[in-house]
Design a protein around this motif. Sequence first.
Motif, mmCIF file in Angstrom:
data_model
loop_
_atom_site.group_PDB
_atom_site.id
_atom_site.type_symbol
_atom_site.label_atom_id
_atom_site.label_comp_id
_atom_site.label_asym_id
_atom_site.label_seq_id
_atom_site.Cartn_x
_atom_site.Cartn_y
_atom_site.Cartn_z
ATOM 1 N N LYS A 172 25.039 10.398 47.999
ATOM 2 C CA LYS A 172 25.495 9.056 48.353
ATOM 3 C C LYS A 172 24.498 8.368 49.284
ATOM 4 N N ASN A 173 23.970 9.151 50.269
ATOM 5 C CA ASN A 173 22.975 8.562 51.179
ATOM 6 C C ASN A 173 21.734 8.098 50.421
ATOM 7 N N ILE A 174 21.299 8.977 49.478
ATOM 8 C CA ILE A 174 20.129 8.604 48.666
ATOM 9 C C ILE A 174 20.439 7.373 47.822
ATOM 10 N N GLN A 175 21.675 7.396 47.245
ATOM 11 C CA GLN A 175 22.071 6.273 46.399
ATOM 12 C C GLN A 175 22.192 4.987 47.204
ATOM 13 N N ASP A 176 22.841 5.115 48.399
ATOM 14 C CA ASP A 176 22.979 3.927 49.252
ATOM 15 C C ASP A 176 21.614 3.401 49.674
ATOM 16 N N SER A 177 20.720 4.343 50.024
ATOM 17 C CA SER A 177 19.374 3.935 50.427
ATOM 18 C C SER A 177 18.660 3.243 49.283
ATOM 19 N N GLN A 178 18.826 3.831 48.078
ATOM 20 C CA GLN A 178 18.182 3.237 46.906
ATOM 21 C C GLN A 178 18.780 1.871 46.595
ATOM 22 N N GLU A 179 20.140 1.793 46.726
ATOM 23 C CA GLU A 179 20.799 0.519 46.445
ATOM 24 C C GLU A 179 20.381 -0.549 47.452
ATOM 25 N N ASN A 180 20.222 -0.133 48.735
ATOM 26 C CA ASN A 180 19.767 -1.098 49.745
ATOM 27 C C ASN A 180 18.366 -1.608 49.414
ATOM 28 N N ARG A 181 17.500 -0.661 48.995
ATOM 29 C CA ARG A 181 16.144 -1.081 48.611
ATOM 30 C C ARG A 181 16.188 -1.985 47.386
ATOM 31 N N ASN A 182 17.062 -1.603 46.420
ATOM 32 C CA ASN A 182 17.185 -2.429 45.209
ATOM 33 C C ASN A 182 17.738 -3.813 45.542
ATOM 34 N N ARG A 183 18.696 -3.835 46.520
ATOM 35 C CA ARG A 183 19.282 -5.121 46.905
ATOM 36 C C ARG A 183 18.237 -6.013 47.561
ATOM 37 N N GLU A 184 17.420 -5.399 48.399
ATOM 38 C CA GLU A 184 16.351 -6.179 49.029
ATOM 39 C C GLU A 184 15.366 -6.700 47.991
ATOM 40 N N ILE A 185 15.031 -5.797 47.054
ATOM 41 C CA ILE A 185 14.103 -6.212 45.992
ATOM 42 C C ILE A 185 14.732 -7.317 45.149
ATOM 43 N N ALA A 186 16.056 -7.132 44.848
ATOM 44 C CA ALA A 186 16.742 -8.122 44.011
ATOM 45 C C ALA A 186 16.795 -9.478 44.703
ATOM 46 N N GLN A 187 17.058 -9.453 46.001
ATOM 47 C CA GLN A 187 17.105 -10.721 46.727
ATOM 48 C C GLN A 187 15.752 -11.427 46.693
ATOM 49 N N LYS A 188 14.690 -10.641 46.870
ATOM 50 C CA LYS A 188 13.353 -11.238 46.794
ATOM 51 C C LYS A 188 13.080 -11.777 45.389
ATOM 52 N N ILE A 189 13.530 -10.981 44.390
ATOM 53 C CA ILE A 189 13.332 -11.431 42.999
ATOM 54 C C ILE A 189 14.111 -12.705 42.746
ATOM 55 N N GLN A 190 15.362 -12.741 43.267
ATOM 56 C CA GLN A 190 16.171 -13.952 43.086
ATOM 57 C C GLN A 190 15.457 -15.174 43.652
ATOM 58 N N GLN A 191 14.968 -15.015 44.849
ATOM 59 C CA GLN A 191 14.268 -16.139 45.476
ATOM 60 C C GLN A 191 13.056 -16.568 44.652
ATOM 61 N N GLU A 192 12.291 -15.558 44.213
ATOM 62 C CA GLU A 192 11.100 -15.874 43.418
ATOM 63 C C GLU A 192 11.478 -16.500 42.075
ATOM 64 N N VAL A 193 12.536 -15.931 41.447
ATOM 65 C CA VAL A 193 12.949 -16.457 40.140
ATOM 66 C C VAL A 193 13.437 -17.888 40.262
ATOM 67 N N VAL A 194 14.248 -18.145 41.305
ATOM 68 C CA VAL A 194 14.749 -19.507 41.500
ATOM 69 C C VAL A 194 13.594 -20.483 41.699
ATOM 70 N N THR A 195 12.676 -20.082 42.549
ATOM 71 C CA THR A 195 11.527 -20.961 42.824
ATOM 72 C C THR A 195 10.711 -21.207 41.561
ATOM 73 N N ILE A 196 10.417 -20.095 40.842
ATOM 74 C CA ILE A 196 9.606 -20.235 39.620
ATOM 75 C C ILE A 196 10.354 -21.013 38.559
ATOM 76 N N THR A 197 11.678 -20.718 38.408
ATOM 77 C CA THR A 197 12.465 -21.397 37.384
ATOM 78 C C THR A 197 12.553 -22.891 37.669
ATOM 79 N N LYS A 198 12.831 -23.207 38.925
ATOM 80 C CA LYS A 198 12.940 -24.622 39.280
ATOM 81 C C LYS A 198 11.626 -25.350 39.032
ATOM 82 N N LYS A 199 10.542 -24.746 39.401
ATOM 83 C CA LYS A 199 9.231 -25.376 39.205
ATOM 84 C C LYS A 199 8.920 -25.508 37.723
ATOM 85 N N THR A 200 9.257 -24.427 36.965
ATOM 86 C CA THR A 200 8.955 -24.441 35.532
ATOM 87 C C THR A 200 9.762 -25.496 34.805
ATOM 88 N N LEU A 201 11.091 -25.521 35.091
ATOM 89 C CA LEU A 201 11.937 -26.511 34.414
ATOM 90 C C LEU A 201 11.569 -27.937 34.814
#
Length: 260
Positions: free
Chosen positions: A108-137
């Motif tokens: 669970k600790n490994i999973q939680d740690s991995q999920e926290n890292r994934n959440r951080e990565i996902a949040q960064k991806i969300q920000q990047e995707v929103v920025t790129i999508t908005k600019k592209t559209l």
Amino acid sequence: MKINWFTLIAQIINFLVLMWLLKRYLYKPILNAIDERENKIVAQLKDAEAKKAEAEKERNEFKKKNETFDRQKGELMQKAIEESNAEGLKIKEEARNEANALKAKLEKNIQDSQENRNREIAQKIQQEVVTITKKTLTDLSSASLEEQSVLTFIKKINELKEDEKQKLILTLTSRKNPILVKSAFKLSNKQQTEIQQSINAVLDVESQFQFKIAPELIIGIELSANGYKLSWSISEYINSLEKSMNDSAKENVKTALEKG
């Protein structure tokens, strides 16, 4: 030969007296002593037999007690062995449970740690995707991204399948409160009117609307009433991407733990 009768009779009398005296003062005490001695011997023999019987009884009882003690000792030893085995199994089971709990906690600790890292990565991806999508559209369309979102949402309403359209009509016509429309950005009066007209066209009746800003939709619009939701937003695609990333990360963690 002449018999002296007086002397004969006197001798007979003397003999009888002697016999009486012997019997009274000699034979009878002797016989009594013999009887007493015999009775005493008989009593001693009976007492000896009784003591022998008592000794035999005590010996049997002692033997029986020894047998009972040996049996109880064997039972106690067997019970002690069984309790020792049971305690050993209990200790092993507790150790196994503790090991499993520790393993589960580690996973669970490994999973939680991995999920926290994934959440951080996902949040960064969300920000990047929103920025790129908005600019592209924005670059690809003459309309702004917000306007494009409204057009896409209206298009989704107009292209509802018949069963989904009937569900929408049934839900919205049975409501008591105004239809809630949430958007990640503020809708202009024109955009609000276009959305109202599209929904009223489907319902074939004028309805009351309430518009609310919800930034968590990430460039999107959501209609809700009586638990029914109809929405379009970039967050749907990002959530799908995030779920895919989380599933992949969980699978990697599981594989790593199985190999370990």
